[in-house]
Each structure stands twice: as C-alpha cells, then as structure tokens.
Write a protein that holds these residues in place. Structure first.
Motif, PDB file in Angstrom:
ATOM      1  N   GLU A   1      12.357 -35.400  19.712  1.00  0.00           N
ATOM      2  CA  GLU A   1      10.609 -35.940  20.709  1.00  0.00           C
ATOM      3  C   GLU A   1      10.833 -37.302  20.764  1.00  0.00           C
ATOM      4  OE1 GLU A   1       8.442 -31.594  20.607  1.00  0.00           O
ATOM      5  OE2 GLU A   1       8.341 -32.830  18.258  1.00  0.00           O
ATOM      6  N   LEU A   2      11.607 -37.528  19.088  1.00  0.00           N
ATOM      7  CA  LEU A   2      11.530 -38.715  18.908  1.00  0.00           C
ATOM      8  C   LEU A   2      12.174 -40.078  19.467  1.00  0.00           C
ATOM      9  CD1 LEU A   2       9.639 -40.398  16.475  1.00  0.00           C
ATOM     10  CD2 LEU A   2      12.001 -40.411  14.796  1.00  0.00           C
ATOM     11  N   GLU A   3      13.225 -39.378  20.273  1.00  0.00           N
ATOM     12  CA  GLU A   3      14.589 -39.991  20.873  1.00  0.00           C
ATOM     13  C   GLU A   3      13.813 -40.496  22.075  1.00  0.00           C
ATOM     14  OE1 GLU A   3      17.955 -38.772  21.571  1.00  0.00           O
ATOM     15  OE2 GLU A   3      18.858 -39.132  19.560  1.00  0.00           O
ATOM     16  N   SER A   4      12.803 -39.764  23.261  1.00  0.00           N
ATOM     17  CA  SER A   4      11.530 -39.906  23.564  1.00  0.00           C
ATOM     18  C   SER A   4      10.648 -40.653  24.033  1.00  0.00           C
ATOM     19  CB  SER A   4      11.372 -38.205  23.702  1.00  0.00           C
ATOM     20  OG  SER A   4      12.450 -37.088  24.940  1.00  0.00           O
ATOM     21  N   TRP A   5      10.398 -40.902  22.474  1.00  0.00           N
ATOM     22  CA  TRP A   5       8.905 -41.660  22.511  1.00  0.00           C
ATOM     23  C   TRP A   5       9.476 -43.043  22.152  1.00  0.00           C
ATOM     24  CZ3 TRP A   5       8.010 -44.672  18.272  1.00  0.00           C
ATOM     25  CH2 TRP A   5       6.726 -45.346  18.650  1.00  0.00           C
ATOM     26  N   CYS A   6      10.720 -43.575  21.867  1.00  0.00           N
ATOM     27  CA  CYS A   6      11.203 -45.021  21.647  1.00  0.00           C
ATOM     28  C   CYS A   6      11.954 -45.414  23.018  1.00  0.00           C
ATOM     29  CB  CYS A   6      12.330 -44.796  20.948  1.00  0.00           C
ATOM     30  SG  CYS A   6      12.961 -46.954  20.591  1.00  0.00           S
ATOM     31  N   ARG A   7      11.997 -43.938  24.042  1.00  0.00           N
ATOM     32  CA  ARG A   7      12.137 -44.534  25.444  1.00  0.00           C
ATOM     33  C   ARG A   7      11.096 -44.946  25.910  1.00  0.00           C
ATOM     34  NH1 ARG A   7      16.081 -40.308  25.209  1.00  0.00           N
ATOM     35  NH2 ARG A   7      18.429 -41.255  24.504  1.00  0.00           N
ATOM     36  N   GLN A   8      10.156 -44.693  25.585  1.00  0.00           N
ATOM     37  CA  GLN A   8       8.797 -44.342  25.993  1.00  0.00           C
ATOM     38  C   GLN A   8       8.269 -45.851  25.802  1.00  0.00           C
ATOM     39  OE1 GLN A   8       6.565 -41.300  25.264  1.00  0.00           O
ATOM     40  NE2 GLN A   8       7.281 -39.899  26.269  1.00  0.00           N
TER      41      GLN A   8
END
Length: 383
Positions: A262-269
């Motif tokens: 989820e943190l990876e997705s957060w960074c991409r967002q």
C-alpha cells in the motif's frame, strides 16, 4: 560558451569551503567519534549545517535567485522522510533554500550515489555528515540502509532524510527509460516526472517507523519557471536559476498506509499528482504552484532572520577561506596539520571505505560493550 567568472566564483567558493572546512573544522572533532559516536554526530551535524548555509547565501544574496515556497510547510524539528522529484542534478542543493526557512539544516541527510563520497572536500564533508551512500545494488544497499537507519534510531538523533525515488534527474535519455519501464508495467507515460522506484522508499519508511524515529513524510515538488540549470556545468557557465519554486505536502506518519504494498501505491499516487501539478505549473501564467504565491504554514524563521543568517554565512566563509590560505602560507605547523588531515581522509577512504562506516563500527563497538557490561552485572547479582 565561455566559462563565467560568476560561475567559477560560486563553484570554487563552495569547494574551498568544504575542503578547508573538512580539514580545519571537522578534522579536530574526528577523535570524538571513537569515544562517543552520538556526541560526535550531535556536534558534526551542527558544524556541517554552517556550510549548508553558504550555497543559500551565494544563490540568493550574490546571484539574486528568487525562492517561492507554497503548501503545507514543516513542523520545526520534526523527523521526516523528504521525497522530491529530481528535475535537475542540483535539486538537492537548491532545497537548502527551503529548509533554511522551514526547518533546521542540521537535520538533513541525503541518500545519494556512493561514488560521490570520494570527491575531495565535498565527499569528505558528506561522509562526516553521515549521508547515506548507495551502490544501486539492492542487496548491498538494503544491508547498508538497515545499519544506517538503525544507528539513527539508536542514538535518537532526529533526521530529515532526502530521497529521490526517481533515482536520477529528468533528461531525454532518462525519460525514454522511464517510458520503457511504464510500458513493461502497464503504467502511463509521464512528461514532467519519471516513474518512481518505490522499494527504497518503502523500506526506509518502514524501518524508521519501526524504530519510532519518524513523524511525517514531506512530499516536495520543485519547478523552475524561467530557466533550468540541468547540471553543474550550467552553474560554471553562470546559468543560475532565476526562480525556484517548491510546493510542500506534509503527511503525518499516522496517515500513511501500514503495508509495504500500500505504501508503494501511495508513493505512485504522489507522483501522479506531481505530474498534474507540474503540467498546471508550466502551462499557467504566471507560472506558480499557488497563484497567490503564499504558504499555508508560515516558516519557522522570519525573512529578517534568514537574511541575517545568509549575510553572516557569506562573511564567515569568505573570512575563513582567506584565513586558511594565510595560515598555510605563513605557518609551518598549519601546513603539517593540513597534510596530516588530508592524508587521514584519503587513507581511511581506502582502508575503511568512508568515515560514516567507521562511525557505525564505533557505535557497534560501544553498544556491544554496553550490553556485555550489563550482562556481567546481571550475572554477578544472580551469583
């Protein structure tokens, strides 16, 4: 294009300041590392911070660079990971203009390429400052990051770690590679930023959060509305940025996702938002992140205080460099000390690999000794 006198003055002043500062300001405190790494870190962070004010004073006072900061700002003294788009190879230095106003320069560490530590002067100071050098080989970098981050957590010294998730600056070549990465991973092509590599970011956040040494993540977007100095060569040619704009978004650690995926997705967002934000920035007139040009959170230092710091920095470092040359010219003991310290910096680089690694080794030694002493005391009481 001819080399600029202004550009040479800027680069030479920064080099001499870092070179002489490493020898005459940081050199005398190196033995403290062997006795107390935590106190050594506390002291050297503050010495290095005095040099970090020098580029700010030169850029703004001497060359008239305008700095505009909008967004959330910082809570003074908080521990954070700073993520920023890497528009030029010089973004890390320009960021000091922002941090001088909104934070404390003594807190900053930078995650950067290991090859830079070998540069005389600059590299020596970065080693003493305990910057995080990476090889871009994850298995090696993972172990090194573990050691560095655990050390910062152990000594409870607050830090603000600057990380460029894109891994490199935005150029035609790097954009082409980013587009290939996007095609391979079913991601959209980006024009104003590169696709971030999230492995290092998620690891750093998780490790600091686990060590209770993280208050927030600051997502900073940097843009250059008038001209973009891409490399150090542009500065040597005198092509300084006329304006630098920073937009700050602050995310408290409590608001971050708990899992790595989820943190990876957060960074991409965040990078998707940067793409939109930068498109609006460069397509609008006048160019700016906030048309009113104001920050929602006021800086922790007044502009008068910042101006005094810049003036004092310029005066101090100009006098310091002149004094170092005078001492080397007039006094043999100063020359002997200079030669010895230069030899120490160069020799330890070959034998140990960097002063930050020696600092970690000293910390492990004292930590192990402390544990051993406690075990002996416990064993003695039990007997």
């Amino acid at each position: 294009m001819a080399v600029s006198v202004r550009g040479l003055y800027f680069v030479v002043t920064l080099f001499l300041g870092s070179f002489f500062g490493s020898v005459f300001m940081l050199g005398p405190v190196l033995p403290l590392m062997l006795l107390s790494p935590a106190w050594y870190r506390w002291l050297t962070d503050r010495i290095v911070a005095t040099w970090l004010t020098l580029p700010v004073s030169l850029l703004e006072l001497v060359f008239g660079v305008k700095v505009v900061i909008t967004g959330d700002g910082f809570v003074p003294g908080e521990r954070s990971v700073i993520i920023m788009n890497h528009r030029t190879r010089l973004d890390w230095m320009f960021l000091w203009c922002c941090l001088l106003r909104y934070s404390y320069l003594r807190l900053e560490k930078i995650c950067l390429k290991a090859g830079l530590k070998a540069v005389p002067g600059f590299g020596w100071a970065m080693q003493v400052a305990c910057f995080v050098f990476i090889q871009r080989r994850w298995e090696e970098d993972k172990r090194h990051l573990e050691n560095m981050l655990d050390y910062f957590c152990d000594i409870r010294e607050p830090l603000q770690l600057l990380l460029f998730p894109e891994g490199t600056d935005l150029t035609e070549n790097t954009k082409a590679k980013s587009d290939v990465f996007a095609a391979q991973n079913n991601l959209p092509e980006l024009e104003y930023v590169l696709h971030p590599r999230t492995t290092g970011f998620t690891f750093i956040v998780d490790r600091l959060r686990r060590g209770d040494n993280l208050d927030a993540v600051h997502d900073i977007t940097v843009a250059y509305p008038k001209n973009i100095p891409q490399t150090e060569r542009h500065l040597i040619l005198g092509l300084f940025p006329r304006e630098i704009h920073f937009h700050v978004r602050r995310y408290p650690v409590s608001s971050l996702p708990s899992s790595s995926s989820e943190l990876e997705s957060w960074c991409r967002q965040r990078w998707a938002e940067k793409e939109v934000r930068l498109r609006d920035f460069y397509s609008g007139q006048p160019r700016g992140f906030d048309r009113d040009g104001v920050a929602r959170v006021p800086p922790c230092k007044s502009e008068l205080r910042v101006a005094l710091i810049k003036a004092a920095s310029l005066l101090y470092w100009t006098s310091f460099i002149a004094l170092c040359f005078t001492g080397l010219w007039l006094w043999a003991p100063v020359r002997l000390y200079f030669v010895i310290l230069v030899g120490v910096f160069m020799t330890q680089q070959k034998l140990v690999g960097g002063l930050e690694l020696l600092e970690l080794a000293c910390h492990r030694y004292w930590k192990t000794s402390s544990v051993s002493e406690k075990n002996k005391v416990v064993d003695g009481k039990m007997q």
